[in-house]
Design a protein around this motif. Structure first.
Motif, short mmCIF file in Angstrom:
data_model
loop_
_atom_site.label_atom_id
_atom_site.label_comp_id
_atom_site.label_asym_id
_atom_site.label_seq_id
_atom_site.Cartn_x
_atom_site.Cartn_y
_atom_site.Cartn_z
N LEU A 272 -7.96 12.35 4.81
CA LEU A 272 -7.14 13.12 3.88
C LEU A 272 -5.73 12.54 3.75
CD1 LEU A 272 -8.14 16.81 4.73
CD2 LEU A 272 -8.88 15.40 2.79
N ILE A 273 -5.16 12.12 4.86
CA ILE A 273 -3.79 11.59 4.80
C ILE A 273 -3.76 10.26 4.06
CG2 ILE A 273 -1.91 10.65 6.22
CD1 ILE A 273 -2.42 12.88 8.21
N HIS A 274 -4.79 9.44 4.19
CA HIS A 274 -4.82 8.20 3.43
C HIS A 274 -4.93 8.48 1.92
CE1 HIS A 274 -5.47 5.84 7.16
NE2 HIS A 274 -4.99 4.86 6.42
N VAL A 275 -5.74 9.46 1.56
CA VAL A 275 -5.83 9.83 0.14
C VAL A 275 -4.48 10.35 -0.35
CG1 VAL A 275 -6.91 11.42 -1.50
CG2 VAL A 275 -8.30 10.34 0.28
N PHE A 276 -3.85 11.21 0.45
CA PHE A 276 -2.55 11.76 0.08
C PHE A 276 -1.51 10.64 -0.04
CE2 PHE A 276 1.56 13.64 1.58
CZ PHE A 276 1.78 14.46 0.49
N ALA A 277 -1.54 9.68 0.88
CA ALA A 277 -0.59 8.57 0.84
C ALA A 277 -0.75 7.75 -0.44
CB ALA A 277 -0.78 7.68 2.08
N LEU A 278 -1.99 7.55 -0.85
CA LEU A 278 -2.24 6.81 -2.10
C LEU A 278 -1.67 7.58 -3.30
CD1 LEU A 278 -3.55 4.45 -3.61
CD2 LEU A 278 -5.68 5.77 -3.66
N LEU A 279 -1.91 8.88 -3.33
CA LEU A 279 -1.37 9.70 -4.41
C LEU A 279 0.15 9.70 -4.40
CD1 LEU A 279 -3.78 12.78 -4.18
CD2 LEU A 279 -3.85 10.92 -5.86
N LEU A 280 0.72 9.76 -3.22
CA LEU A 280 2.19 9.77 -3.10
C LEU A 280 2.77 8.45 -3.58
CD1 LEU A 280 4.68 11.32 -2.01
CD2 LEU A 280 4.22 10.30 0.23
N TRP A 281 2.13 7.34 -3.22
CA TRP A 281 2.62 6.01 -3.62
C TRP A 281 2.57 5.85 -5.14
CZ3 TRP A 281 4.80 2.10 -0.82
CH2 TRP A 281 4.90 0.86 -1.43
N ARG A 282 1.55 6.45 -5.76
CA ARG A 282 1.36 6.30 -7.20
C ARG A 282 1.94 7.48 -7.98
NH1 ARG A 282 -4.88 4.88 -8.05
NH2 ARG A 282 -4.11 4.70 -10.19
N SER A 283 2.75 8.30 -7.33
CA SER A 283 3.27 9.51 -7.97
C SER A 283 4.36 9.22 -9.00
CB SER A 283 3.83 10.47 -6.92
OG SER A 283 4.94 9.88 -6.25
N GLY A 284 4.92 8.02 -8.95
CA GLY A 284 5.98 7.69 -9.89
C GLY A 284 7.33 8.28 -9.52
N LEU A 285 7.51 8.67 -8.25
CA LEU A 285 8.77 9.30 -7.83
C LEU A 285 9.76 8.32 -7.22
CD1 LEU A 285 7.45 12.67 -6.34
CD2 LEU A 285 8.38 12.21 -8.61
N GLY A 286 9.46 7.04 -7.30
CA GLY A 286 10.44 6.04 -6.91
C GLY A 286 10.51 5.75 -5.43
N LEU A 287 11.69 5.28 -5.00
CA LEU A 287 11.87 4.76 -3.65
C LEU A 287 11.61 5.80 -2.58
CD1 LEU A 287 12.71 2.43 -1.83
CD2 LEU A 287 15.10 3.17 -2.11
N ARG A 288 12.08 7.04 -2.77
CA ARG A 288 11.89 8.06 -1.73
C ARG A 288 10.42 8.30 -1.45
NH1 ARG A 288 13.77 13.18 -3.35
NH2 ARG A 288 13.76 13.87 -1.19
N ALA A 289 9.62 8.33 -2.48
CA ALA A 289 8.19 8.55 -2.31
C ALA A 289 7.55 7.37 -1.59
CB ALA A 289 7.51 8.78 -3.66
N ARG A 290 7.99 6.18 -1.88
CA ARG A 290 7.41 5.00 -1.22
C ARG A 290 7.83 4.94 0.25
NH1 ARG A 290 5.41 0.78 -5.00
NH2 ARG A 290 5.30 1.85 -7.01
N VAL A 291 9.08 5.29 0.52
CA VAL A 291 9.52 5.36 1.91
C VAL A 291 8.71 6.43 2.66
CG1 VAL A 291 11.43 6.02 3.44
CG2 VAL A 291 11.84 4.49 1.49
N ALA A 292 8.51 7.58 2.03
CA ALA A 292 7.73 8.65 2.65
C ALA A 292 6.31 8.19 2.93
CB ALA A 292 7.74 9.88 1.75
N THR A 293 5.73 7.40 2.02
CA THR A 293 4.37 6.91 2.21
C THR A 293 4.29 5.98 3.41
OG1 THR A 293 4.00 7.00 -0.19
CG2 THR A 293 2.47 5.68 1.12
N VAL A 294 5.24 5.07 3.51
CA VAL A 294 5.25 4.12 4.64
C VAL A 294 5.41 4.86 5.96
CG1 VAL A 294 6.51 2.22 5.71
CG2 VAL A 294 6.07 2.20 3.24
N LEU A 295 6.33 5.82 6.01
CA LEU A 295 6.54 6.59 7.24
C LEU A 295 5.28 7.37 7.61
CD1 LEU A 295 10.15 7.99 6.64
CD2 LEU A 295 9.47 6.15 8.19
N LEU A 296 4.63 7.94 6.61
CA LEU A 296 3.44 8.74 6.86
C LEU A 296 2.31 7.89 7.43
CD1 LEU A 296 2.03 11.48 6.55
CD2 LEU A 296 1.46 10.83 4.20
N LEU A 297 2.07 6.73 6.83
CA LEU A 297 0.98 5.88 7.32
C LEU A 297 1.31 5.29 8.69
CD1 LEU A 297 -0.11 4.05 4.05
CD2 LEU A 297 -1.28 5.90 5.25
#
Length: 349
Positions: A272-297
């Motif tokens: 589930l977290i990997h699916v969520f991370a993919l959605l977060l990375w592709r959410s279009g919310l910019g740098l903060r979302a990508r940083v959050a994705t990296v931290l999460l994984l």
């Protein structure tokens, strides 16, 4: 002018809460040390005030040891323990209680200062008071847990231990969320959170439940059995699951069922977290979302490695504590990602 003043005050309050959250995180780790070294029943009295002073003389140490020897843990498990060995387990439990008292002071006095000086935003003060009350309840719950082991069966109740751990993590998580609000702000009126924000909230709840599952593992010593992976013994699904009557009680009291459920919970969250991370990375919310994705994984894979290694190594103290801390870091990463989704930047609305 008022907005600028409160922005500065928000940073001050957030800085204080960050300090408190760091100390609470340390408290959770120290609680793991206390548990894994079997130190939690070494202090057989609850003295919130005078208990702040440890034994300072050999006579005082001997008196504390004599009290401990009157209880079943010494008589049935640690019979023949030396005074020096007692001092070791006593100090782990003493430091755990001392740090709890320190957290109370560290939280209460600055809260009063910020509140009386008008530096807390409207609506925030009741939540701070509730956090303080939860902290007081945590102290009472800790003693309630210890009392369950000062009986003929010298092991604390896994239910009380799990509740004690869960409340500590809940306090930490709520404090972390307030920090995110103070530094990152709340959604503006009429601003809708991103459509994936509910995913984040759901995952945060699942990670919290996973931590509670870990509390049951610790409370029943289930991690000291089936020290193989990916199989449990000779099979993926071991025999004896949900044995007993009623069967549902096995998920709280049977070590085979508890460990199996903990593993299945981990596999579910991994997907589930990997699916969520993919959605977060592709959410279009910019740098903060990508940083959050990296931290999460990063937190997820770290926790996975710690969990497997801890199991294979038969739960050594260092790895066991690191695994407990890793769970809290994973929850922190999920909460941060959720906050990013709940308050998307205006350029991505």
């Amino acid at each position: 002018m008022a907005i600028s003043r409160y922005t500065n005050y928000d940073r001050q309050v957030a800085g204080w809460l960050i300090l408190c959250a760091v100390v609470i995180f340390g408290m959770i780790l120290l609680g793991g040390v206390t548990r894994l070294t079997n130190s939690g029943l070494s202090i057989v009295e609850w003295q919130p005030i005078i208990g702040i002073v440890p034994p300072l003389s050999e006579q005082a140490w001997q008196a504390a040891f004599d009290k401990y020897r009157q209880f079943p843990e010494y008589q049935k498990i640690n019979h023949g323990m030396s005074l020096d060995d007692f001092k070791t387990i006593f100090m782990y439990e003493y430091l755990h209680r001392l740090l709890g008292r320190l957290i109370g002071v560290l939280f209460f006095l600055p809260m009063l200062y910020f509140g009386l000086r008008g530096r807390v935003r409207a609506g925030m003060m009741p939540r701070l008071w509730l956090l303080f009350l939860l902290g007081a309840c945590q102290g009472l719950l800790g003693w309630y847990m210890v009392k369950s082991g000062l009986v003929d069966n010298p092991h604390v109740s896994q239910y009380r231990l799990t509740a004690h751990l869960g409340l500590a993590v809940l306090i930490y998580a709520w404090m972390l969320w307030l920090i995110f609000e103070l530094l990152g702000g709340r959604p503006a009126r009429g601003q809708q959170p991103h459509r994936y924000a509910r995913w984040g909230l759901g995952l945060a709840i699942l990670v919290f439940l996973m931590i509670l599952s870990g509390g049951l593992m610790a409370g029943t010593h289930a991690g000291f059995t089936y020290n193989t992976w990916p199989l449990m013994g000779e099979s993926f699904v071991p025999q004896g699951l949900y044995a007993g009557d009623p069967a549902w009680l096995a998920m709280f009291e049977d070590i085979t069922t508890i460990q199996f459920n903990h593993r299945m919970f981990a596999y579910l969250l991994f997907v589930l977290i990997h699916v969520f991370a993919l959605l977060l990375w592709r959410s279009g919310l910019g740098l903060r979302a990508r940083v959050a994705t990296v931290l999460l994984l990063a937190a997820l894979w770290l926790q996975l490695a710690l969990g497997i290694t801890t199991l294979l190594q038969h739960v050594p103290v260092g790895l066991g504590v690191a695994h407990q801390g890793g769970a809290v870091l994973l929850l922190s990463a999920v909460l941060y990602a959720t906050h990013v989704l709940r308050k998307p930047s205006r350029s991505h609305l």
